[in-house]
Design a protein around this motif. Structure first.
Motif, PDB file in Angstrom:
ATOM      1  N   UNK A   1       0.798  -1.214   0.000  1.00  0.00           N
ATOM      2  CA  UNK A   1       0.000   0.000   0.000  1.00  0.00           C
ATOM      3  C   UNK A   1       0.828   1.260   0.000  1.00  0.00           C
ATOM      4  N   UNK A   2       0.162   2.414   0.146  1.00  0.00           N
ATOM      5  CA  UNK A   2       0.861   3.703   0.037  1.00  0.00           C
ATOM      6  C   UNK A   2       1.703   4.004   1.263  1.00  0.00           C
ATOM      7  N   UNK A   3       2.542   5.030   1.112  1.00  0.00           N
ATOM      8  CA  UNK A   3       3.339   5.483   2.240  1.00  0.00           C
ATOM      9  C   UNK A   3       4.620   4.710   2.421  1.00  0.00           C
ATOM     10  N   UNK A   4       5.013   4.568   3.659  1.00  0.00           N
ATOM     11  CA  UNK A   4       6.304   4.016   4.056  1.00  0.00           C
ATOM     12  C   UNK A   4       6.068   2.655   4.707  1.00  0.00           C
ATOM     13  N   UNK A   5       6.582   1.598   4.069  1.00  0.00           N
ATOM     14  CA  UNK A   5       6.507   0.249   4.619  1.00  0.00           C
ATOM     15  C   UNK A   5       7.883  -0.186   5.083  1.00  0.00           C
ATOM     16  N   UNK A   6       7.989  -0.572   6.336  1.00  0.00           N
ATOM     17  CA  UNK A   6       9.239  -1.110   6.876  1.00  0.00           C
ATOM     18  C   UNK A   6       9.098  -2.618   6.998  1.00  0.00           C
ATOM     19  N   UNK A   7      10.130  -3.348   6.575  1.00  0.00           N
ATOM     20  CA  UNK A   7      10.141  -4.806   6.675  1.00  0.00           C
ATOM     21  C   UNK A   7      11.289  -5.201   7.589  1.00  0.00           C
ATOM     22  N   UNK A   8      10.966  -5.876   8.674  1.00  0.00           N
ATOM     23  CA  UNK A   8      11.977  -6.291   9.637  1.00  0.00           C
ATOM     24  C   UNK A   8      11.854  -7.786   9.878  1.00  0.00           C
ATOM     25  N   UNK A   9      12.784  -8.318  10.654  1.00  0.00           N
ATOM     26  CA  UNK A   9      12.768  -9.736  10.988  1.00  0.00           C
ATOM     27  C   UNK A   9      14.127 -10.176  11.473  1.00  0.00           C
ATOM     28  N   UNK A  10      14.168 -11.347  12.084  1.00  0.00           N
ATOM     29  CA  UNK A  10      15.426 -11.870  12.605  1.00  0.00           C
ATOM     30  C   UNK A  10      16.398 -12.172  11.471  1.00  0.00           C
ATOM     31  N   UNK A  11      17.662 -12.215  11.822  1.00  0.00           N
ATOM     32  CA  UNK A  11      18.681 -12.595  10.848  1.00  0.00           C
ATOM     33  C   UNK A  11      18.379 -13.997  10.315  1.00  0.00           C
ATOM     34  N   UNK A  12      18.397 -14.140   8.992  1.00  0.00           N
ATOM     35  CA  UNK A  12      18.126 -15.441   8.377  1.00  0.00           C
ATOM     36  C   UNK A  12      16.661 -15.718   8.157  1.00  0.00           C
ATOM     37  N   UNK A  13      15.796 -14.767   8.543  1.00  0.00           N
ATOM     38  CA  UNK A  13      14.361 -14.996   8.372  1.00  0.00           C
ATOM     39  C   UNK A  13      13.945 -14.890   6.907  1.00  0.00           C
ATOM     40  N   UNK A  14      14.720 -14.193   6.113  1.00  0.00           N
ATOM     41  CA  UNK A  14      14.392 -14.091   4.687  1.00  0.00           C
ATOM     42  C   UNK A  14      13.984 -12.706   4.238  1.00  0.00           C
ATOM     43  N   UNK A  15      14.410 -11.663   4.982  1.00  0.00           N
ATOM     44  CA  UNK A  15      14.051 -10.295   4.580  1.00  0.00           C
ATOM     45  C   UNK A  15      14.570  -9.979   3.185  1.00  0.00           C
ATOM     46  N   UNK A  16      15.785 -10.430   2.903  1.00  0.00           N
ATOM     47  CA  UNK A  16      16.351 -10.112   1.588  1.00  0.00           C
ATOM     48  C   UNK A  16      15.589 -10.814   0.465  1.00  0.00           C
ATOM     49  N   UNK A  17      14.867 -11.905   0.803  1.00  0.00           N
ATOM     50  CA  UNK A  17      14.056 -12.574  -0.206  1.00  0.00           C
ATOM     51  C   UNK A  17      12.922 -11.675  -0.691  1.00  0.00           C
ATOM     52  N   UNK A  18      12.491 -10.748   0.163  1.00  0.00           N
ATOM     53  CA  UNK A  18      11.471  -9.791  -0.262  1.00  0.00           C
ATOM     54  C   UNK A  18      12.035  -8.913  -1.385  1.00  0.00           C
ATOM     55  N   UNK A  19      13.267  -8.433  -1.183  1.00  0.00           N
ATOM     56  CA  UNK A  19      13.910  -7.634  -2.229  1.00  0.00           C
ATOM     57  C   UNK A  19      14.160  -8.478  -3.473  1.00  0.00           C
ATOM     58  N   UNK A  20      14.560  -9.739  -3.263  1.00  0.00           N
ATOM     59  CA  UNK A  20      14.769 -10.637  -4.401  1.00  0.00           C
ATOM     60  C   UNK A  20      13.473 -10.842  -5.167  1.00  0.00           C
ATOM     61  N   UNK A  21      12.354 -10.989  -4.430  1.00  0.00           N
ATOM     62  CA  UNK A  21      11.051 -11.170  -5.077  1.00  0.00           C
ATOM     63  C   UNK A  21      10.694  -9.958  -5.914  1.00  0.00           C
ATOM     64  N   UNK A  22      10.915  -8.775  -5.348  1.00  0.00           N
ATOM     65  CA  UNK A  22      10.651  -7.553  -6.105  1.00  0.00           C
ATOM     66  C   UNK A  22      11.548  -7.477  -7.338  1.00  0.00           C
ATOM     67  N   UNK A  23      12.804  -7.916  -7.178  1.00  0.00           N
ATOM     68  CA  UNK A  23      13.721  -7.935  -8.315  1.00  0.00           C
ATOM     69  C   UNK A  23      13.220  -8.829  -9.436  1.00  0.00           C
ATOM     70  N   UNK A  24      12.662  -9.980  -9.087  1.00  0.00           N
ATOM     71  CA  UNK A  24      12.114 -10.881 -10.105  1.00  0.00           C
ATOM     72  C   UNK A  24      10.957 -10.214 -10.846  1.00  0.00           C
ATOM     73  N   UNK A  25      10.118  -9.513 -10.110  1.00  0.00           N
ATOM     74  CA  UNK A  25       9.006  -8.814 -10.754  1.00  0.00           C
ATOM     75  C   UNK A  25       9.490  -7.679 -11.642  1.00  0.00           C
ATOM     76  N   UNK A  26      10.708  -7.217 -11.397  1.00  0.00           N
ATOM     77  CA  UNK A  26      11.268  -6.119 -12.196  1.00  0.00           C
ATOM     78  C   UNK A  26      12.113  -6.633 -13.353  1.00  0.00           C
ATOM     79  N   UNK A  27      12.092  -7.949 -13.555  1.00  0.00           N
ATOM     80  CA  UNK A  27      12.793  -8.504 -14.705  1.00  0.00           C
ATOM     81  C   UNK A  27      14.247  -8.823 -14.482  1.00  0.00           C
ATOM     82  N   UNK A  28      14.691  -8.829 -13.206  1.00  0.00           N
ATOM     83  CA  UNK A  28      16.089  -9.154 -12.952  1.00  0.00           C
ATOM     84  C   UNK A  28      16.350 -10.638 -13.229  1.00  0.00           C
TER      85      UNK A  28
END
Length: 561
Positions: free
Chosen positions: A21-48
Motif C-alpha cells: 500500500x501507500x506510504x512508508x513500509x518497513x520490513x523487519x525480521x530476525x537474521x536469516x528470516x528471509x528479509x532479503x528474499x522480499x527484495x529478491x522477489x521484487x527484483x524478479x518482478x522487475x525482470x532481474x
C-alpha cells in the motif's frame, strides 16, 4: 504503487503475502528470516535475472506475484503491446522460476517475455541496495542522476542532442563510406557503362529469341516448304487449262453439279448439297492461301538465314553473361542503369552530405553547449540541496559537490563529465564519493539524492535495502525521517534492522522464521499495537519483552506522530 506482493517457495519463504500500500513500509525480521528474499522477489518482478538456487529446497518452482496500481499511460501502452489487461489502473504481474532455472513471466494475465518486466520496472520502481551504490560510482550513473534532477528543459535538450548526435554519426559514417569507396565505386561505374554499351549494341527485345528460333527453322526448310505447298496447291486447284484436269476443286464442283441436278426430288439431299458447297469454298480459300504462302517464300532473300543466325548468336552471347533470356538481360540493363545513375552522382551526393554534416556538427555543438549550461545550473542547485539533506542525516559538516567538466570530445550524452563529490569535514577537498564516503555515508548520500531528485522527478515506488547500513543513533532517526518525507510523494519500501528507521513507517511488516519442523520456513505478517512495540524492542535490544527497550520503542514511535 505495489498494493500487494505474494511470494511462494522463494528461499526460506514458503508462502507469504505482503500487504504494502501507500506510504512508508518497513520490513523487519530476525537474521536469516528471509528479509532479503522480499527484495529478491521484487527484483524478479522487475525482470532481474533469475537464479535456480533461490527456489526453496524441495519445491518445483518459486513464484512471485504482485498487484500494482498505476495511471502511467506509458505503462498502459506497454501492457497493451503485450496483450495484457490493465483494468481500472490495476496491473497483475507474476514471475515463476523452476528448479532448472527456467523463468516465465505474466503481465496483466498475458504471457510475456521477461524483458517486458524490465521495461515496466523503468517506469514503476527504483531499487537501492549495495549493487545500486556500486552503480552510482560509475560516471554514467552520476550524469544520469544530475540529468534526472535537471528538469524538463534539460531533458528536452538532451533528447534533441541525442537525436542530432545519432544523425551526425550515421551521416558521418555514410560520408566516410562513400569517400573511402570512391575508387571502387568509380571502377564499378566503368564496368557498368561498358556492359550497358555492349547490351545496347545488341538491343535485345523481350521474347525475341523464340521468334528467331522459329524464323531460322523456317528459312532452313524453305525449299521443302515451297515444294510441299506447290504440290498441295496443284492438288487443290491446278492452273492447267485442260478441261479434263482432275484436281480436288474440280471434283467437288462436279459433285455439286450432280447433286444440284437431282436435289429437287428429295429434300434430304439439301443438307449434303450445303456441305459440298462449303467444301468447295474452303478448298478455294485453301488454294489461295497456299498460293500466297508460296509467293511469300519466293520473297525470302538468300541472306536472311545468315542474318537470323548471327542475331541469335549475338543474343546467346549476352545470355551467357547477363541472364537466361532476353527478358532477363533487359531487366539487368535496367538495374545497371539505375545503379550507374547512383554512382555517377557520388561527388554531388558527397558534397550534399558533407554540407549537411557541417550543419549537424554546428547543431550538435550548440545543443551540447546548452546542455552544459543547464547541467552547470542543475549541479549548483543539486549540490546545495543535497548538502542540506546530509546535514539533517547526521553529517553536519559534510559538503556535497556536483562537478561538471568538459570532455575532450562529444559523446552520446553530450560533452560533459559529471562527478559526485563529497567533503566529509571542513577543510577536506571534495573527492569522488566512491573514495571519500564510507558505507554508511554512501547510504546517506544515496538517500539524500533520492529525496532531492524525487522532488523534481518522482518515482512511483522506491525499494531500499540496507539504506541504514553502518549507521545508528541520531543518524538512523534522520534516515527514518527522510524516508517518511520521501513517502509523501512515492511509495517507499525499506528492509531494515534498525528500530529508529522502522519507527517512521506507517506500515510495519515482519518476516517470521519458523524452524520447528526441522527446517527453516518463513512467513510474513503485519504488525500493529503491542506486536509492533515488541518487534521494535527486539530490534533495539534483542529482547522483545525488555522493559527499557519497550519504553525506548514507544518513544521512537511517538516521533512519527
Amino acid at each position: 504503487m505495489i498494493e500487494e506482493l505474494h511470494i511462494r517457495d522463494l528461499g526460506v519463504i514458503a508462502d507469504a503475502t505482503l500487504p504494502l500500500g501507500p506510504g512508508f513500509t518497513a520490513i523487519t525480521g530476525e537474521t536469516g528470516a528471509g528479509k532479503t528474499m522480499v527484495v529478491s522477489a521484487l527484483g524478479l518482478l522487475m525482470g532481474e535475472r533469475s537464479d535456480a538456487g533461490a527456489v526453496r529446497t524441495g519445491a518445483a518452482q518459486a513464484r512471485v506475484g504482485g498487484i500494482v496500481r498505476t495511471s502511467d499511460p506509458a505503462v498502459a501502452e506497454i501492457v497493451d503491446d503485450i496483450g495484457g489487461d490493465l483494468e481500472d489502473g490495476e496491473l497483475v504481474l507474476s514471475r515463476t522460476v523452476n528448479a532448472e532455472g527456467r523463468s516465465r513471466a505474466s503481465v496483466g494475465g498475458a504471457s510475456a517475455p521477461v524483458g517486458s518486466l524490465g521495461r515496466l520496472a523503468e517506469r514503476l520502481f527504483a531499487v537501492h541496495g549495495q549493487s545500486e551504490q556500486l552503480r552510482l560510482r560509475s560516471a554514467a550513473a552520476q550524469r544520469d542522476t544530475l540529468d534526472r534532477f535537471g528538469g524538463d528543459e534539460l531533458a528536452a535538450t538532451l533528447r534533441d542532442y541525442r537525436t542530432a548526435h545519432r544523425e551526425r554519426q550515421q551521416l558521418g559514417a555514410q560520408v566516410a563510406e562513400l569517400t573511402e569507396a570512391r575508387d571502387e565505386r568509380a571502377a564499378e561505374a566503368v564496368r557498368l557503362r561498358s556492359e550497358l554499351e555492349e547490351i545496347a549494341a545488341v538491343d535485345p527485345q523481350a521474347g525475341e529469341e523464340q521468334e528467331l528460333v522459329q524464323r531460322i527453322d523456317l528459312l532452313s526448310n524453305v525449299e521443302a516448304l515451297r515444294a510441299a505447298t506447290s504440290s498441295a496447291h496443284e492438288a487443290l486447284a491446278t492452273d492447267s487449262d485442260d478441261p479434263m484436269s482432275r484436281d480436288a476443286s474440280s471434283l467437288v464442283d462436279e459433285a455439286v453439279r450432280e447433286v444440284e441436278r437431282v436435289a429437287g426430288h428429295d429434300q434430304r439431299l439439301e443438307a449434303v448439297l450445303e456441305t459440298l458447297r462449303s467444301a468447295s469454298f474452303q478448298l478455294a480459300d485453301a488454294a489461295r492461301e497456299l498460293a500466297a504462302y508460296a509467293a511469300d517464300l519466293d520473297q525470302e532473300g538468300p541472306g536472311e538465314l545468315a542474318q537470323a543466325n548471327d542475331r541469335l548468336a549475338a543474343l546467346t552471347g549476352l545470355f551467357r553473361v547477363y541472364g537466361a533470356d532476353s527478358a532477363a538481360v533487359v531487366e539487368y540493363a535496367a538495374d545497371a542503369a539505375r545503379r550507374l545513375t547512383e554512382l555517377d552522382g557520388d561527388d554531388e551526393r558527397i558534397d550534399e552530405l558533407t554540407a549537411r554534416l557541417e550543419q549537424l556538427d554546428d547543431e550538435e555543438r550548440s545543443l551540447a553547449d546548452r546542455l552544459s549550461e543547464l547541467r552547470a545550473d542543475a549541479a549548483s542547485r543539486l549540490s546545495e540541496l543535497v548538502t542540506v539533506e546530509l546535514r539533517q542525516l547526521a553529517l553536519p559538516d559534510a559538503e556535497f559537490v556536483v562537478r561538471v567538466t568538459p570532455l575532450d570530445a562529444l559523446g552520446g550524452s553530450g560533452g560533459d563529465e559529471v562527478q559526485l563529490l563529497l567533503s566529509p569535514h571542513p577543510g577536506a577537498q571534495p573527492r569522488p564519493i566512491a573514495k571519500s564516503a564510507s558505507g554508511g555515508e554512501l547510504s546517506r548520500v544515496m538517500l539524500a539524492l533520492e529525496v532531492v531528485v524525487a522532488g523534481v522527478d518522482p518515482v512511483p515506488t522506491f525499494v531500499f535495502d540496507e539504506v541504514d547500513a553502518g549507521v545508528g543513533g541520531a543518524a538512523a532517526i534522520e534516515i527514518g525521517r527522510r524516508l517518511a518525507r520521501l513517502a509523501r510523494s512515492s511509495q517507499v519500501i525499506v528492509v531494515t534492522h534498525l528500530a529508529q528507521v522502522a519507527a517512521f513507517a506507517n506500515n510495519h511488516l515482519q518476516v517470521v522464521k519458523d524452524s520447528s519442523g526441522g527446517f527453516t520456513e518463513s512467513s510474513c505478517r503485519r504488525l500493529e499495537g503491542e506486536e509492533r512495540l515488541a518487534e521494535m524492542a527486539r530490534l533495539l535490544s534483542g529482547l522483545s519483552d525488555s522493559g527499557s527497550a519497550l519504553e525506548h520503542a514507544a518513544e521512537l514511535l511517538a516521533l512519527r506522530d
